[in-house]
Design an enzyme around this catalytic site. Structure first.
Site, PDB file in Angstrom:
ATOM      1  CD  GLN A  13      -2.523  -1.416   2.396  1.00 52.78           C
ATOM      2  OE1 GLN A  13      -3.524  -0.845   2.999  1.00 52.78           O
ATOM      3  NE2 GLN A  13      -2.742  -2.467   2.760  1.00 52.78           N
ATOM      4  CB  CYS A  47       0.137   7.142   5.098  1.00 49.55           C
ATOM      5  SG  CYS A  47       1.340   7.664   4.870  1.00 49.55           S
ATOM      6  CG  ASP A  71      -3.160   0.018   8.686  1.00 53.80           C
ATOM      7  OD1 ASP A  71      -1.745   0.492   9.911  1.00 53.80           O
ATOM      8  OD2 ASP A  71      -3.634  -0.162   8.028  1.00 53.80           O
ATOM      9  CE  LYS A 113      -5.948   3.477  13.349  1.00 52.81           C
ATOM     10  NZ  LYS A 113      -5.287   2.638  14.240  1.00 52.81           N
ATOM     11  CB  THR A 114       3.110   4.586   9.354  1.00 52.62           C
ATOM     12  OG1 THR A 114       3.632   4.142  10.351  1.00 52.62           O
ATOM     13  CG2 THR A 114       2.244   5.392   9.108  1.00 52.62           C
ATOM     14  CB  ALA A 115       4.008  -0.632   5.935  1.00 52.71           C
ATOM     15  CB  ALA A 116       7.204   2.485   9.025  1.00 53.90           C
ATOM     16  CB  CYS A 124       4.754  10.052   6.773  1.00 48.49           C
ATOM     17  SG  CYS A 124       4.265  10.344   5.394  1.00 48.49           S
TER      18      CYS A 124
HETATM   19  C1  LIG Z   1      -2.540   5.325   0.412  1.00 44.73           C
HETATM   20  C2  LIG Z   1      -1.798   4.995   0.998  1.00 44.73           C
HETATM   21  C3  LIG Z   1      -0.481   5.556   1.292  1.00 44.73           C
HETATM   22  C4  LIG Z   1       0.508   4.278   2.327  1.00 44.73           C
HETATM   23  N1  LIG Z   1       2.110   5.357   3.074  1.00 44.73           N
HETATM   24  C5  LIG Z   1       2.672   4.610   2.819  1.00 44.73           C
HETATM   25  C6  LIG Z   1       3.879   4.806   3.842  1.00 44.73           C
HETATM   26  O1  LIG Z   1       4.174   5.717   3.299  1.00 44.73           O
HETATM   27  N2  LIG Z   1       4.576   3.701   4.400  1.00 44.73           N
HETATM   28  C7  LIG Z   1       4.360   3.416   5.396  1.00 44.73           C
HETATM   29  O2  LIG Z   1       4.732   3.151   6.535  1.00 44.73           O
HETATM   30  N3  LIG Z   1       3.053   3.064   5.415  1.00 44.73           N
HETATM   31  C8  LIG Z   1       1.818   3.716   4.056  1.00 44.73           C
HETATM   32  N4  LIG Z   1       0.880   3.416   4.519  1.00 44.73           N
HETATM   33  C9  LIG Z   1      -0.176   2.433   5.642  1.00 44.73           C
HETATM   34  C10 LIG Z   1       0.505   1.273   5.284  1.00 44.73           C
HETATM   35  O3  LIG Z   1       0.163  -0.278   4.368  1.00 44.73           O
HETATM   36  C11 LIG Z   1      -0.416   0.487   6.099  1.00 44.73           C
HETATM   37  O4  LIG Z   1      -0.680   0.849   8.140  1.00 44.73           O
HETATM   38  C12 LIG Z   1      -0.186  -1.279   6.835  1.00 44.73           C
HETATM   39  O5  LIG Z   1      -0.242  -1.785   5.374  1.00 44.73           O
HETATM   40  C13 LIG Z   1      -0.972  -1.831   7.989  1.00 44.73           C
HETATM   41  O6  LIG Z   1      -1.013  -3.393   7.946  1.00 44.73           O
HETATM   42  P1  LIG Z   1      -2.043  -3.994   8.684  1.00 44.73           P
HETATM   43  O7  LIG Z   1      -1.283  -5.161   7.837  1.00 44.73           O
HETATM   44  O8  LIG Z   1      -2.598  -3.420   9.281  1.00 44.73           O
HETATM   45  O9  LIG Z   1      -2.876  -4.345   7.709  1.00 44.73           O
HETATM   46  P2  LIG Z   1      -3.162  -4.564   5.921  1.00 44.73           P
HETATM   47  O10 LIG Z   1      -1.331  -4.645   5.667  1.00 44.73           O
HETATM   48  O11 LIG Z   1      -4.523  -3.512   5.384  1.00 44.73           O
HETATM   49  O12 LIG Z   1      -3.609  -6.026   6.143  1.00 44.73           O
HETATM   50  C14 LIG Z   1      -4.820  -6.382   6.893  1.00 44.73           C
HETATM   51  C15 LIG Z   1      -5.692  -7.605   5.841  1.00 44.73           C
HETATM   52  O13 LIG Z   1      -6.680  -8.468   6.533  1.00 44.73           O
HETATM   53  C16 LIG Z   1      -7.021  -8.979   6.054  1.00 44.73           C
HETATM   54  N5  LIG Z   1      -8.483  -8.550   6.473  1.00 44.73           N
HETATM   55  C17 LIG Z   1      -9.838  -7.985   6.612  1.00 44.73           C
HETATM   56  N6  LIG Z   1     -10.515  -8.373   7.646  1.00 44.73           N
HETATM   57  C18 LIG Z   1     -10.063 -10.042   7.451  1.00 44.73           C
HETATM   58  C19 LIG Z   1     -11.446 -10.695   8.134  1.00 44.73           C
HETATM   59  N7  LIG Z   1     -12.579 -10.522   8.314  1.00 44.73           N
HETATM   60  N8  LIG Z   1     -10.482 -11.465   8.304  1.00 44.73           N
HETATM   61  C20 LIG Z   1      -9.427 -12.351   7.968  1.00 44.73           C
HETATM   62  N9  LIG Z   1      -8.302 -11.164   7.277  1.00 44.73           N
HETATM   63  C21 LIG Z   1      -9.212  -9.661   6.967  1.00 44.73           C
HETATM   64  C22 LIG Z   1      -7.081  -7.889   4.196  1.00 44.73           C
HETATM   65  O14 LIG Z   1      -7.871  -8.655   3.729  1.00 44.73           O
HETATM   66  C23 LIG Z   1      -5.645  -7.376   4.538  1.00 44.73           C
HETATM   67  O15 LIG Z   1      -4.385  -9.313   3.530  1.00 44.73           O
HETATM   68  C24 LIG Z   1      -0.365   3.433   3.406  1.00 44.73           C
HETATM   69  C25 LIG Z   1      -1.496   3.130   2.499  1.00 44.73           C
HETATM   70  C26 LIG Z   1      -2.142   3.936   2.278  1.00 44.73           C
HETATM   71  C27 LIG Z   1      -3.518   3.154   1.549  1.00 44.73           C
END
Ligand SMILES: Cc1cc2nc3c(=O)[nH]c(=O)nc-3n(C[C@H](O)[C@H](O)[C@H](O)COP(=O)(O)OP(=O)(O)OC[C@H]3O[C@@H](n4cnc5c(N)ncnc54)[C@H](O)[C@@H]3O)c2cc1C
Length: 404
Positions: A44, A166, A304, A312-315, A347
Site C-alpha cells: 500500500q 498513513c 492499523d 497506522k503505517t507499515a513502518a 512517513c
Molecule cells: C495510500 C496509502 C499510502 C500509504 N503510505 C505509507 C507510507 O508511505 N509508509 C508507510 O509506512 N505506510 C504507508 N501506508 C500504510 C500501510 O500500508 C499500512 O499501515 C499497513 O499496510 C498496515 O498493515 P496491516 O497488516 O495492519 O493492514 P493490511 O496490510 O491492510 O492487511 C490487513 C489484512 O487483513 C485482511 N482482513 C481484513 N478483514 C479480514 C477478516 N475479516 N478476516 C481475515 N482477514 C481480514 C485483509 O484482507 C488484509 O490482507 C499507506 C497506506 C495507503 C492506503
C-alpha cells in the site's frame, strides 16, 4: 523454543505476515494459522506513487502465497467471528479455529459509504479520485489527476475526521498534484484547496507548521474544520460540514479519502475499546507499549487495527511486531518480556517529484532521526525521495519475511 501452542493470526497483510514469519522462526512445533481470504498482497505505501503516475499498478501487487512461511497454515477465508471467551475464530465458511494465542492484524475498513453520494464505482469518473481504495483505483485516480493537471480548474483535497492509515498520504497527494500542474504549465489556471476536519494539518505540531508554510509558499489554500459529508457527482459539488454550518464547493478534481474504522469482525466482537477516543471507530483495546489486549491477555493487536495514539503505517508495523512476538514467546517460555513499542511512526512525505521529507516520530511527538547527520527530518531532500521510491519496498518485503 519447542511448544505445541496454537496461534491464530487474523489478517495476512503487513502485520499478519510479519508476525507469522517471526513466530515461525522462534517457535518449533507451534500450530500457526493465518486467516485471510485475500490472495493478492498489496504494497500500500506504493499506492501514492501509482496515483502520481510514477509506478504502474503492478508495482504494488504480489501474491500472499509468496510470503507464507514454511510450516504456517493459511486458511483462505475471512474471519466472520472472534470469540475471545471461547478462544476461537469462526471463518465465513463456518470453520472453527481454536487458539491459545490470537493476533488480530486485520487492518482497517475504508468507509466510503459514510460520504453521501460517494461510490467506489465513481473513482476515475467525474473528476473523482481516491488512491486509497486499490491499485486499480490509484491508476484511475492518476488518469483523473492527469486530465486535471493538463487543463487546470479547482481541485479539492483532504482527509477524514477519523484516525487513518498513513496520515501523510493526503498531504503528499496534494503536493504531487501541485507539482503535476506546474510541470504541465497550468498552475496559474488552477486552484488547489486542502480541506480537513482537524484544527491542524498534521498531528505532530512541528510537522504541521512546516506543511503549513510549504502550502502557503505554493499557493495551496487550507480550510481547517471542514469535513466532507456529501458528493453530488452530476453537478460536481462537494458538501462540507464546518462550525459555521454546511458549505458547498465545486470541483474539477477531488481526491476522496474516506473515514476509516475497524472491520466488522472486530466491531462485532468484544475486543474494541469500550470508551475513550478509540471506541467510536472500534479500534482494538490494546496496551500502547506491549500491543497486548487490555482485557484478554492472550490476544494481541497489530498494525492499523490497534487502538493506539500513533501508528497506522507499515513502518509502525515493523516496530510493533517484534515487541508483540517477544511478549507472546515470553508467555510460552514463562518469562516476562522487556520489549516496548514507543509509538514509532514514519512517513516519507513527498513534497514534489524528486523531493521528500522523511518524517519519523513517536507517541510524544519527538522527531526521530534514523540517519542522523545524513537525513534531516524537515528538509525536502532528494535522498528521502530515493528512499520512498526505491528503498522502502525491499525493506517492507524483508519485514514480511521476518528479516527486518
Ligand atoms: C495510500 C496509502 C499510502 C500509504 N503510505 C505509507 C507510507 O508511505 N509508509 C508507510 O509506512 N505506510 C504507508 N501506508 C500504510 C500501510 O500500508 C499500512 O499501515 C499497513 O499496510 C498496515 O498493515 P496491516 O497488516 O495492519 O493492514 P493490511 O496490510 O491492510 O492487511 C490487513 C489484512 O487483513 C485482511 N482482513 C481484513 N478483514 C479480514 C477478516 N475479516 N478476516 C481475515 N482477514 C481480514 C485483509 O484482507 C488484509 O490482507 C499507506 C497506506 C495507503 C492506503
Amino acid at each position: 523454543m519447542k511448544t505445541s501452542a496454537r496461534i491464530a493470526i487474523v489478517g495476512a497483510g503487513a502485520a499478519g505476515l510479519a508476525s507469522a514469519s517471526r513466530l515461525a522462526k522462534r517457535l518449533q512445533g507451534a500450530q500457526i494459522t493465518l486467516i485471510d481470504a485475500r490472495r493478492e498482497h498489496l504494497y500500500q505505501p506504493g499506492f501514492t506513487l501509482v496515483g502520481a503516475g510514477i509506478k504502474p499498478a503492478s508495482y504494488v501487487l504480489s501474491s500472499t502465497q509468496d510470503y507464507i512461511p514454511q510450516g504456517v497454515d493459511w486458511v483462505q477465508q475471512a474471519a466472520a467471528e472472534i470469540d475471545p471467551e471461547a478462544r476461537k475464530v469462526v471463518t465465513t465458511d463456518g470453520r472453527t479455529i481454536p487458539y491459545d494465542y490470537l493476533i488480530v492484524a486485520c487492518g482497517l475498513e475504508l468507509n466510503y459509504g459514510a460520504i453521501e453520494g460517494m461510490d467506489i464505482a465513481l473513482i476515475g469518473k467525474e473528476g473523482i479520485g481516491s488512491v486509497y481504495h486499490s491499485p486499480q483505483a490509484a491508476e484511475l485516480t492518476w488518469q483523473s489527476m492527469q486530465r486535471f493537471a493538463n487543463q487546470g480548474g479547482v481541485a479539492l483535497m483532504g482527509r477524514p475526521h477519523t484516525d487513518m492509515k498513513c496520515a501523510g498520504a493526503p498531504l503528499k497527494y496534494t503536493f504531487i498534484t501541485d507539482d503535476r500542474l506546474r510541470r504541465a504549465g497550468q498552475r496559474g489556471r488552477a486552484e488547489l484547496h486542502y480541506l480537513a476536519p482537524q484544527k491542524t494539518l498534521f498531528s505532530v505540531p512541528i510537522v504541521a507548521e512546516k506543511v503549513r508554510m510549504l502550502f502557503a509558499q505554493r499557493g495551496i489554500q487550507t480550510h481547517m474544520e471542514h469535513r466532507l459529508v456529501a458528493l453530488d457527482p452530476g453537478r460536481r459539488i462537494a458538501t462540507y460540514e464546518t462550525p459555521a454550518g454546511r458549505t458547498e464547493l465545486r470541483w474539477d478534481f477531488i481526491h476522496v479519502v474516506p473515514p476509516m474504522r475497524a472491520p466488522a469482525v472486530v466491531r462485532n466482537s468484544p475486543l474494541p475499546w469500550q470508551d475513550g477516543p478509540f471506541a467510536r471507530e472500534s479500534w482494538l483495546e490494546v496496551d500502547r507499549e506491549t500491543l497486548r489486549h487490555k482485557r484478554y491477555a492472550n490476544v494481541f493487536g497489530l498494525g492499523d487495527i490497534a487502538g493506539v495514539p500513533k501508528g497506522k503505517t507499515a513502518a509502525s508495523v515493523k516496530w510493533q511486531v517484534p515487541v508483540a512476538v517477544d511478549h507472546l514467546v515470553g508467555d510460552l517460555a514463562g518469562r516476562p518480556s522487556e520489549e516496548r513499542y514507543n509509538g514509532y511512526t514514519s512517513c516519507p512525505l513527498i513534497t514534489r517529484l524528486g523531493r521528500a521529507m522523511l518524517i519519523e516520530f513517536d507517541y510524544h511527538d519527538n522527531l526521530y532521526e534514523s540517519f542522523p547527520g545524513f537525513i534531516a527530518p524537515l528538509e525536502e531532500l532528494w535522498v528521502s525521495w530515493v528512499m520512498k521510491t526505491m528503498a522502502l519496498k525491499p525493506t517492507y518485503i524483508s519485514m514480511l519475511r521476518g528479516r527486518a
